[in-house]
Design a protein around this motif. Structure first.
Motif, PDB file in Angstrom:
ATOM      1  N   LYS A   1      -7.612   8.845  12.145  1.00  0.00           N
ATOM      2  CA  LYS A   1      -7.193   7.718  12.984  1.00  0.00           C
ATOM      3  C   LYS A   1      -7.525   6.431  12.233  1.00  0.00           C
ATOM      4  O   LYS A   1      -8.622   6.276  11.721  1.00  0.00           O
ATOM      5  CB  LYS A   1      -7.926   7.729  14.332  1.00  0.00           C
ATOM      6  CG  LYS A   1      -7.741   9.016  15.124  1.00  0.00           C
ATOM      7  CD  LYS A   1      -6.310   9.188  15.548  1.00  0.00           C
ATOM      8  CE  LYS A   1      -6.149  10.459  16.361  1.00  0.00           C
ATOM      9  NZ  LYS A   1      -4.934  11.170  16.077  1.00  0.00           N
ATOM     10  N   ILE A   2      -6.592   5.495  12.191  1.00  0.00           N
ATOM     11  CA  ILE A   2      -6.777   4.253  11.452  1.00  0.00           C
ATOM     12  C   ILE A   2      -6.558   3.070  12.384  1.00  0.00           C
ATOM     13  O   ILE A   2      -5.537   2.978  13.058  1.00  0.00           O
ATOM     14  CB  ILE A   2      -5.785   4.165  10.272  1.00  0.00           C
ATOM     15  CG1 ILE A   2      -6.038   5.308   9.290  1.00  0.00           C
ATOM     16  CG2 ILE A   2      -5.889   2.825   9.577  1.00  0.00           C
ATOM     17  CD1 ILE A   2      -5.038   5.381   8.177  1.00  0.00           C
ATOM     18  N   ASN A   3      -7.525   2.159  12.396  1.00  0.00           N
ATOM     19  CA  ASN A   3      -7.383   0.896  13.098  1.00  0.00           C
ATOM     20  C   ASN A   3      -6.704  -0.065  12.124  1.00  0.00           C
ATOM     21  O   ASN A   3      -7.331  -0.564  11.191  1.00  0.00           O
ATOM     22  CB  ASN A   3      -8.749   0.364  13.539  1.00  0.00           C
ATOM     23  CG  ASN A   3      -8.664  -0.997  14.181  1.00  0.00           C
ATOM     24  OD1 ASN A   3      -7.583  -1.562  14.350  1.00  0.00           O
ATOM     25  ND2 ASN A   3      -9.803  -1.543  14.545  1.00  0.00           N
ATOM     26  N   THR A   4      -5.440  -0.332  12.321  1.00  0.00           N
ATOM     27  CA  THR A   4      -4.669  -1.134  11.368  1.00  0.00           C
ATOM     28  C   THR A   4      -5.079  -2.604  11.343  1.00  0.00           C
ATOM     29  O   THR A   4      -4.624  -3.356  10.492  1.00  0.00           O
ATOM     30  CB  THR A   4      -3.157  -1.035  11.663  1.00  0.00           C
ATOM     31  OG1 THR A   4      -2.921  -1.473  13.004  1.00  0.00           O
ATOM     32  CG2 THR A   4      -2.673   0.396  11.492  1.00  0.00           C
ATOM     33  N   LYS A   5      -5.939  -3.016  12.248  1.00  0.00           N
ATOM     34  CA  LYS A   5      -6.416  -4.401  12.270  1.00  0.00           C
ATOM     35  C   LYS A   5      -7.589  -4.625  11.313  1.00  0.00           C
ATOM     36  O   LYS A   5      -7.968  -5.748  11.044  1.00  0.00           O
ATOM     37  CB  LYS A   5      -6.845  -4.812  13.685  1.00  0.00           C
ATOM     38  CG  LYS A   5      -5.761  -4.659  14.729  1.00  0.00           C
ATOM     39  CD  LYS A   5      -4.612  -5.591  14.452  1.00  0.00           C
ATOM     40  CE  LYS A   5      -3.580  -5.438  15.539  1.00  0.00           C
ATOM     41  NZ  LYS A   5      -2.261  -5.805  15.132  1.00  0.00           N
ATOM     42  N   GLY A   6      -8.181  -3.552  10.815  1.00  0.00           N
ATOM     43  CA  GLY A   6      -9.341  -3.669   9.938  1.00  0.00           C
ATOM     44  C   GLY A   6      -8.955  -4.081   8.527  1.00  0.00           C
ATOM     45  O   GLY A   6      -7.787  -4.173   8.174  1.00  0.00           O
ATOM     46  N   GLU A   7      -9.972  -4.335   7.723  1.00  0.00           N
ATOM     47  CA  GLU A   7      -9.767  -4.625   6.302  1.00  0.00           C
ATOM     48  C   GLU A   7      -9.966  -3.326   5.525  1.00  0.00           C
ATOM     49  O   GLU A   7     -10.879  -2.565   5.813  1.00  0.00           O
ATOM     50  CB  GLU A   7     -10.753  -5.685   5.829  1.00  0.00           C
ATOM     51  CG  GLU A   7     -10.500  -7.039   6.432  1.00  0.00           C
ATOM     52  CD  GLU A   7     -11.447  -8.091   5.893  1.00  0.00           C
ATOM     53  OE1 GLU A   7     -12.223  -7.793   4.960  1.00  0.00           O
ATOM     54  OE2 GLU A   7     -11.396  -9.210   6.415  1.00  0.00           O
ATOM     55  N   PHE A   8      -9.124  -3.122   4.524  1.00  0.00           N
ATOM     56  CA  PHE A   8      -9.178  -1.883   3.762  1.00  0.00           C
ATOM     57  C   PHE A   8      -9.228  -2.160   2.272  1.00  0.00           C
ATOM     58  O   PHE A   8      -8.569  -3.076   1.772  1.00  0.00           O
ATOM     59  CB  PHE A   8      -7.952  -1.010   4.059  1.00  0.00           C
ATOM     60  CG  PHE A   8      -7.921  -0.489   5.459  1.00  0.00           C
ATOM     61  CD1 PHE A   8      -8.570   0.682   5.786  1.00  0.00           C
ATOM     62  CD2 PHE A   8      -7.245  -1.175   6.451  1.00  0.00           C
ATOM     63  CE1 PHE A   8      -8.545   1.171   7.073  1.00  0.00           C
ATOM     64  CE2 PHE A   8      -7.206  -0.700   7.742  1.00  0.00           C
ATOM     65  CZ  PHE A   8      -7.859   0.468   8.052  1.00  0.00           C
ATOM     66  N   LEU A   9      -9.968  -1.323   1.596  1.00  0.00           N
ATOM     67  CA  LEU A   9     -10.037  -1.358   0.147  1.00  0.00           C
ATOM     68  C   LEU A   9      -8.846  -0.590  -0.407  1.00  0.00           C
ATOM     69  O   LEU A   9      -8.500   0.478   0.096  1.00  0.00           O
ATOM     70  CB  LEU A   9     -11.349  -0.717  -0.324  1.00  0.00           C
ATOM     71  CG  LEU A   9     -11.573  -0.600  -1.820  1.00  0.00           C
ATOM     72  CD1 LEU A   9     -11.718  -1.988  -2.441  1.00  0.00           C
ATOM     73  CD2 LEU A   9     -12.811   0.237  -2.096  1.00  0.00           C
ATOM     74  N   VAL A  10      -8.233  -1.129  -1.444  1.00  0.00           N
ATOM     75  CA  VAL A  10      -7.146  -0.461  -2.154  1.00  0.00           C
ATOM     76  C   VAL A  10      -7.610  -0.236  -3.587  1.00  0.00           C
ATOM     77  O   VAL A  10      -8.094  -1.149  -4.241  1.00  0.00           O
ATOM     78  CB  VAL A  10      -5.858  -1.325  -2.151  1.00  0.00           C
ATOM     79  CG1 VAL A  10      -4.776  -0.692  -3.024  1.00  0.00           C
ATOM     80  CG2 VAL A  10      -5.350  -1.535  -0.735  1.00  0.00           C
ATOM     81  N   MET A  11      -7.479   0.979  -4.060  1.00  0.00           N
ATOM     82  CA  MET A  11      -7.754   1.312  -5.453  1.00  0.00           C
ATOM     83  C   MET A  11      -6.392   1.481  -6.137  1.00  0.00           C
ATOM     84  O   MET A  11      -5.587   2.300  -5.716  1.00  0.00           O
ATOM     85  CB  MET A  11      -8.558   2.605  -5.562  1.00  0.00           C
ATOM     86  CG  MET A  11      -9.931   2.563  -4.931  1.00  0.00           C
ATOM     87  SD  MET A  11     -11.083   1.471  -5.760  1.00  0.00           S
ATOM     88  CE  MET A  11     -11.336   2.329  -7.306  1.00  0.00           C
ATOM     89  N   TYR A  12      -6.142   0.673  -7.173  1.00  0.00           N
ATOM     90  CA  TYR A  12      -4.868   0.749  -7.876  1.00  0.00           C
ATOM     91  C   TYR A  12      -5.104   1.069  -9.350  1.00  0.00           C
ATOM     92  O   TYR A  12      -6.116   0.709  -9.922  1.00  0.00           O
ATOM     93  CB  TYR A  12      -4.058  -0.547  -7.724  1.00  0.00           C
ATOM     94  CG  TYR A  12      -4.658  -1.739  -8.414  1.00  0.00           C
ATOM     95  CD1 TYR A  12      -4.293  -2.064  -9.721  1.00  0.00           C
ATOM     96  CD2 TYR A  12      -5.595  -2.544  -7.778  1.00  0.00           C
ATOM     97  CE1 TYR A  12      -4.849  -3.150 -10.370  1.00  0.00           C
ATOM     98  CE2 TYR A  12      -6.165  -3.638  -8.413  1.00  0.00           C
ATOM     99  CZ  TYR A  12      -5.781  -3.933  -9.711  1.00  0.00           C
ATOM    100  OH  TYR A  12      -6.339  -5.006 -10.358  1.00  0.00           O
ATOM    101  N   LYS A  13      -4.146   1.754  -9.935  1.00  0.00           N
ATOM    102  CA  LYS A  13      -4.253   2.158 -11.335  1.00  0.00           C
ATOM    103  C   LYS A  13      -3.989   0.945 -12.227  1.00  0.00           C
ATOM    104  O   LYS A  13      -2.968   0.266 -12.090  1.00  0.00           O
ATOM    105  CB  LYS A  13      -3.238   3.278 -11.631  1.00  0.00           C
ATOM    106  CG  LYS A  13      -3.524   4.035 -12.885  1.00  0.00           C
ATOM    107  CD  LYS A  13      -2.668   5.290 -12.958  1.00  0.00           C
ATOM    108  CE  LYS A  13      -3.070   6.134 -14.137  1.00  0.00           C
ATOM    109  NZ  LYS A  13      -2.298   7.377 -14.179  1.00  0.00           N
TER     110      LYS A  13
END
Length: 164
Positions: free
Chosen positions: A140-152
């Protein structure tokens, strides 16, 4: 009489489909819970996804003809297999392999969820990139939160939203 036979045959087909679907789900669960893991490397050809990996030193390739537009060449995912069922292995597109030396961090700018896929946006060098990834059904994801993205680093379009 012909209608009864047709109904009986139809019921048999429906029950067979249900049974084999259930068995397939149980087999996947067995392999994931008790199996071993390897890493598959993706290559794409048109809408086909080619996944290459090794099991017990043997090179294996699995071609997935279903459209997988959100998967790119060079990505790596976990593969589950079970010694007792050597011809059964499952690629978990919800479990990407992230080599921390080859990936950098940024924050997501937008997140949305649709079914078993999360779509997110992030910015690299003043360019907004949109990416989708598969998630486990029970996440379950709260789309209002802040998320870390790991990109290549060498291909910023390969990126993963880190879900805790």
């Amino acid at each position: 009489m012909n209608n009864k036979i047709l109904i009986i045959i139809s019921l048999g087909v429906i029950l067979s489909v249900i049974y084999f679907s259930y068995q397939s789900g149980n087999e996947y669960k067995l392999v994931k819970e008790n199996g071993l893991t390897e890493v598959c490397t993706i290559a794409t050809r048109g809408s086909d996804v080619i996944c290459s990996f090794k099991i017990k030193g043997q090179d294996l390739t699995r071609r997935l003809s279903k459209p997988h537009e959100y998967i790119k060449s060079g990505e790596q995912f976990k593969v589950y297999y079970y010694d007792k069922i050597p011809d059964r292995y499952y690629i978990s597109f919800a479990e990407p392999i992230i080599n921390k030396e080859k990936f950098s961090k940024t924050e997501s700018t937008e997140v949305s969820v649709r079914g078993s896929r999360v779509t997110f946006k992030y910015e690299i060098d003043n360019r907004v990139i949109e990416r989708s990834q598969k998630i486990e059904d029970n996440v379950k994801i709260n789309t209002k939160g802040e998320f870390l993205v790991m990109y290549k680093k060498e291909d910023p379009e390969i990126a993963y939203l880190i879900i805790k």
